[in-house]
Design a protein around this motif. Structure first.
Motif, mmCIF file in Angstrom:
data_model
loop_
_atom_site.group_PDB
_atom_site.id
_atom_site.type_symbol
_atom_site.label_atom_id
_atom_site.label_comp_id
_atom_site.label_asym_id
_atom_site.label_seq_id
_atom_site.Cartn_x
_atom_site.Cartn_y
_atom_site.Cartn_z
ATOM 1 N N TYR A 168 0.836 -1.200 0.000
ATOM 2 C CA TYR A 168 0.000 0.000 0.000
ATOM 3 C C TYR A 168 0.875 1.256 0.000
ATOM 4 N N GLN A 169 1.932 1.239 0.819
ATOM 5 C CA GLN A 169 2.817 2.403 0.898
ATOM 6 C C GLN A 169 3.562 2.620 -0.413
ATOM 7 N N ILE A 170 4.024 1.504 -1.024
ATOM 8 C CA ILE A 170 4.710 1.598 -2.315
ATOM 9 C C ILE A 170 3.789 2.217 -3.359
ATOM 10 N N HIS A 171 2.511 1.767 -3.351
ATOM 11 C CA HIS A 171 1.518 2.261 -4.296
ATOM 12 C C HIS A 171 1.253 3.753 -4.073
ATOM 13 N N ALA A 172 1.087 4.139 -2.804
ATOM 14 C CA ALA A 172 0.820 5.536 -2.470
ATOM 15 C C ALA A 172 1.996 6.435 -2.855
ATOM 16 N N ASP A 173 3.205 5.959 -2.607
ATOM 17 C CA ASP A 173 4.394 6.753 -2.948
ATOM 18 C C ASP A 173 4.531 6.944 -4.456
ATOM 19 N N ALA A 174 4.221 5.871 -5.217
ATOM 20 C CA ALA A 174 4.313 5.957 -6.676
ATOM 21 C C ALA A 174 3.324 6.981 -7.225
ATOM 22 N N ILE A 175 2.112 6.997 -6.656
ATOM 23 C CA ILE A 175 1.102 7.986 -7.076
ATOM 24 C C ILE A 175 1.577 9.395 -6.740
ATOM 25 N N LYS A 176 2.082 9.545 -5.514
ATOM 26 C CA LYS A 176 2.528 10.861 -5.059
ATOM 27 C C LYS A 176 3.669 11.410 -5.922
ATOM 28 N N GLU A 177 4.625 10.544 -6.268
ATOM 29 C CA GLU A 177 5.815 10.990 -7.000
ATOM 30 C C GLU A 177 5.558 11.226 -8.487
ATOM 31 N N ASN A 178 4.590 10.504 -9.060
ATOM 32 C CA ASN A 178 4.430 10.533 -10.510
ATOM 33 C C ASN A 178 3.117 11.115 -11.020
ATOM 34 N N LEU A 179 2.073 11.136 -10.196
ATOM 35 C CA LEU A 179 0.762 11.522 -10.706
ATOM 36 C C LEU A 179 0.186 12.775 -10.072
ATOM 37 N N ILE A 180 0.803 13.263 -9.015
ATOM 38 C CA ILE A 180 0.226 14.409 -8.317
ATOM 39 C C ILE A 180 1.098 15.655 -8.498
ATOM 40 N N PRO A 181 0.641 16.616 -9.298
ATOM 41 C CA PRO A 181 1.375 17.892 -9.418
ATOM 42 C C PRO A 181 1.361 18.632 -8.084
ATOM 43 N N LYS A 182 2.381 19.393 -7.806
ATOM 44 C CA LYS A 182 2.501 20.091 -6.530
ATOM 45 C C LYS A 182 1.444 21.177 -6.354
ATOM 46 N N THR A 183 0.835 21.629 -7.442
ATOM 47 C CA THR A 183 -0.147 22.712 -7.369
ATOM 48 C C THR A 183 -1.551 22.244 -6.989
ATOM 49 N N LEU A 184 -1.781 20.947 -6.912
ATOM 50 C CA LEU A 184 -3.130 20.447 -6.606
ATOM 51 C C LEU A 184 -3.498 20.713 -5.154
ATOM 52 N N SER A 185 -4.805 20.926 -4.937
ATOM 53 C CA SER A 185 -5.325 21.109 -3.578
ATOM 54 C C SER A 185 -5.458 19.743 -2.899
ATOM 55 N N GLY A 186 -5.723 19.784 -1.597
ATOM 56 C CA GLY A 186 -5.898 18.529 -0.858
ATOM 57 C C GLY A 186 -7.044 17.700 -1.412
ATOM 58 N N LYS A 187 -8.130 18.356 -1.797
ATOM 59 C CA LYS A 187 -9.293 17.666 -2.358
ATOM 60 C C LYS A 187 -8.942 17.021 -3.688
ATOM 61 N N GLN A 188 -8.183 17.737 -4.507
ATOM 62 C CA GLN A 188 -7.783 17.202 -5.814
ATOM 63 C C GLN A 188 -6.823 16.015 -5.653
ATOM 64 N N ILE A 189 -5.948 16.126 -4.665
ATOM 65 C CA ILE A 189 -5.019 15.015 -4.399
ATOM 66 C C ILE A 189 -5.792 13.769 -3.977
ATOM 67 N N GLY A 190 -6.805 13.966 -3.124
ATOM 68 C CA GLY A 190 -7.643 12.842 -2.699
ATOM 69 C C GLY A 190 -8.337 12.189 -3.873
ATOM 70 N N PHE A 191 -8.749 12.998 -4.849
ATOM 71 C CA PHE A 191 -9.407 12.467 -6.044
ATOM 72 C C PHE A 191 -8.441 11.573 -6.834
ATOM 73 N N VAL A 192 -7.175 11.978 -6.928
ATOM 74 C CA VAL A 192 -6.187 11.179 -7.665
ATOM 75 C C VAL A 192 -6.010 9.815 -7.006
ATOM 76 N N TYR A 193 -5.878 9.812 -5.680
ATOM 77 C CA TYR A 193 -5.722 8.544 -4.956
ATOM 78 C C TYR A 193 -6.950 7.657 -5.145
ATOM 79 N N ALA A 194 -8.130 8.256 -5.045
ATOM 80 C CA ALA A 194 -9.379 7.502 -5.204
ATOM 81 C C ALA A 194 -9.498 6.945 -6.618
ATOM 82 N N ASN A 195 -9.054 7.729 -7.576
ATOM 83 C CA ASN A 195 -9.108 7.304 -8.967
ATOM 84 C C ASN A 195 -8.221 6.081 -9.197
#
Length: 284
Positions: free
Chosen positions: A160-187
């Motif tokens: 789970y941690q490996i998966h979360a880190d991969a999403i954080k490093e590769n799919l989440i731009p730094k400009t996204l809000s907390g709500k938008q980041i949550g959407f990426v993880y949920a997606n």
């Protein structure tokens, strides 16, 4: 599944049938006479007390027990020349507390309740040692299963941690809000749901409005194992830069392959307390 224990220097075989342990009467009988185990078992079976005990056990646990034949055998017990073999007992009464198997490693086995009673007839001390060794074996098996389960839980957390880190490093731009980041993880979580269950979390809830929890709460043990593995695989695919639609196809193939393997996995079946037939992931 077969295992062995050693009691007073004698190796005793045990096998599991429909979640019940059957202990070798043949091996127990060797403690009394290693050259005539069949005769030892037959002498024990022929006593009136044994027949009454065996009949009571079968009536309690065997709905197909032939009570009429049992009554006939019980009436004959104690008469001159009366002898009853395990094979005759099984064939006449349709008993299932005793099992006879052929072959080099065969012999007469009995449910543990019956085997302990036989051991008592052989020797009171032998019965005590048998019970103690049997309990030790069950404690070891339980400890092994606990260890396997804890290892699986630990691996699931790591994946789970490996998966979360991969999403954080590769799919989440730094400009996204907390709500938008949550959407990426949920997606991404729904990507795994689609690969394994064939539906998103929302679609599952719409299909099962009365169910408590979510699609993962209702998953089988096999599905949870595969889900944990998919997190690790998806993390690798994310690092490789594959777009989501291509990752979905790859993950679905992995899910199908692993489910086919796990459905008949013996070690995994030990972790279950008897669940319904497991479903396989849908092919997309």
């Amino acid at each position: 599944m077969k295992s062995t224990i050693q009691v007073s220097g004698q190796v005793i075989s045990i096998f599991t049938k429909q979640k019940e342990e059957f202990i070798s009467l043949t091996d127990i009988a060797k403690h009394k006479n290693p050259e005539a185990t069949g005769l030892v078992i037959s002498h024990w079976l022929s006593t009136k007390f044994t027949i009454e005990f065996m009949g009571l056990w079968e009536q309690m646990f065997n709905p197909n027990f032939n009570v009429t034949e049992f009554s006939n055998i019980k009436n004959e017990a104690g008469s001159n020349g009366f002898v009853l073999s395990s094979k005759q007992w099984i064939e006449k009464t349709n008993a299932n507390g005793i099992v006879s198997t052929a072959g080099r490693y065969g012999g007469t086995f009995a449910h543990k309740d019956i085997a302990f009673e036989f051991a008592s007839w052989i020797s009171a001390s032998f019965k005590l040692y048998l019970i103690k060794e049997f309990q030790r074996l069950k404690e070891e098996e339980h400890s092994d299963l606990k260890l396997e389960w804890n290892v699986q839980r630990t691996l699931a957390k790591v994946n789970y941690q490996i998966h979360a880190d991969a999403i954080k490093e590769n799919l989440i731009p730094k400009t996204l809000s907390g709500k938008q980041i949550g959407f990426v993880y949920a997606n991404e979580a729904d990507l795994l749901n689609m690969a394994l269950f064939g539906v998103t979390a929302k679609q599952w809830k719409e299909l099962n409005p009365r169910e408590v929890g979510n699609v993962r709460d209702s998953a089988t043990l096999e599905q949870l194992v595969v889900l944990s593995n998919l997190e690790s695989v998806n993390a690798l695919l994310i690092h490789q830069g594959l777009p989501q639609h291509k990752r979905l196809v790859q993950l679905n193939l992995v899910a199908i392959s692993q489910m086919k393997s796990l459905v008949n996995n013996i070690q995994l079946k030990k972790l279950k307390d008897g669940t319904a037939l497991q479903t396989k992931p849908e092919k997309l």
